[in-house]
Design a protein around this motif. Sequence first.
Motif, PDB file in Angstrom:
ATOM      1  N   TYR A 241       0.829  -1.212   0.000  1.00 35.32           N
ATOM      2  CA  TYR A 241       0.000   0.000   0.000  1.00 35.32           C
ATOM      3  C   TYR A 241       0.859   1.256   0.000  1.00 35.32           C
ATOM      4  O   TYR A 241       0.427   2.305  -0.473  1.00 35.32           O
ATOM      5  CB  TYR A 241      -0.969   0.020   1.179  1.00 35.32           C
ATOM      6  N   PHE A 242       2.116   1.160   0.495  1.00 34.88           N
ATOM      7  CA  PHE A 242       2.912   2.372   0.571  1.00 34.88           C
ATOM      8  C   PHE A 242       3.450   2.768  -0.798  1.00 34.88           C
ATOM      9  O   PHE A 242       3.354   3.921  -1.200  1.00 34.88           O
ATOM     10  CB  PHE A 242       4.066   2.215   1.566  1.00 34.88           C
ATOM     11  N   SER A 258      -5.921   0.593   0.446  1.00 35.25           N
ATOM     12  CA  SER A 258      -5.299  -0.699   0.141  1.00 35.25           C
ATOM     13  C   SER A 258      -6.365  -1.760  -0.100  1.00 35.25           C
ATOM     14  O   SER A 258      -7.561  -1.544   0.141  1.00 35.25           O
ATOM     15  CB  SER A 258      -4.401  -1.138   1.304  1.00 35.25           C
ATOM     16  N   THR A 259      -5.937  -2.931  -0.553  1.00 34.87           N
ATOM     17  CA  THR A 259      -6.821  -4.087  -0.583  1.00 34.87           C
ATOM     18  C   THR A 259      -6.946  -4.641   0.838  1.00 34.87           C
ATOM     19  O   THR A 259      -6.174  -4.297   1.738  1.00 34.87           O
ATOM     20  CB  THR A 259      -6.271  -5.170  -1.511  1.00 34.87           C
ATOM     21  N   LEU A 271      -8.140  -2.733   6.235  1.00 33.75           N
ATOM     22  CA  LEU A 271      -7.758  -1.917   5.090  1.00 33.75           C
ATOM     23  C   LEU A 271      -6.900  -0.787   5.633  1.00 33.75           C
ATOM     24  O   LEU A 271      -7.062  -0.370   6.790  1.00 33.75           O
ATOM     25  CB  LEU A 271      -8.987  -1.321   4.396  1.00 33.75           C
ATOM     26  N   THR A 272      -5.999  -0.277   4.833  1.00 29.33           N
ATOM     27  CA  THR A 272      -5.212   0.880   5.220  1.00 29.33           C
ATOM     28  C   THR A 272      -5.453   2.000   4.215  1.00 29.33           C
ATOM     29  O   THR A 272      -5.302   1.795   3.013  1.00 29.33           O
ATOM     30  CB  THR A 272      -3.708   0.557   5.282  1.00 29.33           C
ATOM     31  N   ILE A 286      -4.341   5.390   8.074  1.00 23.20           N
ATOM     32  CA  ILE A 286      -5.454   5.002   8.940  1.00 23.20           C
ATOM     33  C   ILE A 286      -5.726   3.515   8.699  1.00 23.20           C
ATOM     34  O   ILE A 286      -5.978   3.119   7.561  1.00 23.20           O
ATOM     35  CB  ILE A 286      -6.715   5.825   8.633  1.00 23.20           C
ATOM     36  N   ASP A 287      -5.687   2.710   9.749  1.00 21.12           N
ATOM     37  CA  ASP A 287      -6.044   1.303   9.653  1.00 21.12           C
ATOM     38  C   ASP A 287      -7.511   1.138   9.998  1.00 21.12           C
ATOM     39  O   ASP A 287      -7.989   1.674  11.014  1.00 21.12           O
ATOM     40  CB  ASP A 287      -5.185   0.459  10.595  1.00 21.12           C
ATOM     41  N   ILE A 288      -8.220   0.384   9.173  1.00 22.42           N
ATOM     42  CA  ILE A 288      -9.679   0.279   9.239  1.00 22.42           C
ATOM     43  C   ILE A 288     -10.061  -1.176   9.457  1.00 22.42           C
ATOM     44  O   ILE A 288      -9.496  -2.087   8.842  1.00 22.42           O
ATOM     45  CB  ILE A 288     -10.296   0.770   7.913  1.00 22.42           C
ATOM     46  N   ASP A 289     -11.055  -1.409  10.330  1.00 19.04           N
ATOM     47  CA  ASP A 289     -11.628  -2.728  10.497  1.00 19.04           C
ATOM     48  C   ASP A 289     -12.515  -3.039   9.295  1.00 19.04           C
ATOM     49  O   ASP A 289     -13.511  -2.354   9.062  1.00 19.04           O
ATOM     50  CB  ASP A 289     -12.446  -2.765  11.798  1.00 19.04           C
ATOM     51  N   ALA A 290     -12.146  -4.071   8.522  1.00 17.14           N
ATOM     52  CA  ALA A 290     -12.869  -4.353   7.275  1.00 17.14           C
ATOM     53  C   ALA A 290     -14.017  -5.337   7.475  1.00 17.14           C
ATOM     54  O   ALA A 290     -14.688  -5.690   6.510  1.00 17.14           O
ATOM     55  CB  ALA A 290     -11.896  -4.918   6.251  1.00 17.14           C
TER      56      ALA A 290
END
Length: 293
Positions: A241-242, A258-259, A271-272, A286-290
């Motif tokens: 993702y970076f 990101s995926t 997801l980020t 930001i890290d997200i609960d998918a």
Amino acid sequence: ALPSLKQLSRHNVDPQRIVFEITELGGDIQRLADVVARYRHAGARIAIDDFGAGYSQLDRVLALQPDILKLDMRLFQAAALGGPSSDVVKALAQMAEKTGCWIIAEGVETEDQLNFALECGSRYVQGFLFARAQEDFFATDAFVERFAQLRQRYVQQKLGERGRLMIMRQQLCELMAILQAWALARAPLNALPQLQAFPWLLRFYQCDRHGTQLTPNLEWRNNGWEADNRYLGHNWSWRPYFYQLLAEGWDERRLTLSTTYRDATSNQYCLTAGQFFDNGERLLLIDIDAAGL
């Protein structure tokens, strides 16, 4: 001569209509590869049965380069329930796609299993969802109408998922603006809002433009913001993702997502999201609960 090829010749059957299926047997893989080469030279195609179980492993795929992989039924049905086996089967399906194989999902008995087979990119499915085995062949259009209905429901489900993702993207833009304003003001942690409107937020942090983490991970825990310093100074530039961000988000400063992946620490699907700010000198991640997606 191979008896099977002699049989085709005797009955005047075009080998291009035939798929030879390799089952779970041991033996000399080089000898097997030689036989497969003769089948392929005659025009037939090759399938590996029960892939993912027993002897039908990656070394066999690499040595024989089959046209078709038939997923092991027990592995497939377990994977359709979710969890780690789901990730394994999806990875196997991606590998098959990259090597030019078609996937067949066996044991499709429910609509959820069919949806998982389509998610894996299966070219063919077989199972009791459509019919039990019968002595006589079915008409070629026997399942067209039934499958069209199931496919349409699957597509509608995927459109719903995409719709939820688009809503999350809009919310992410709002969240990015809030967090970037807080970061640019260099405000203390207690000045950070609670952000209850974003229940899927797991953590956020900042990196420099080269991928080195500048701040602690900030997470909402026990009704307050907590700082986790363990990853300060770590460089994340190697993460997919970076460099996606560097390629797509640097010039336009747009938000990149990101995926989905499984976080090794928390075992959550994540997801980020990332966006450059501060004249491109800093990157907010930001890290997200998918799970909700």
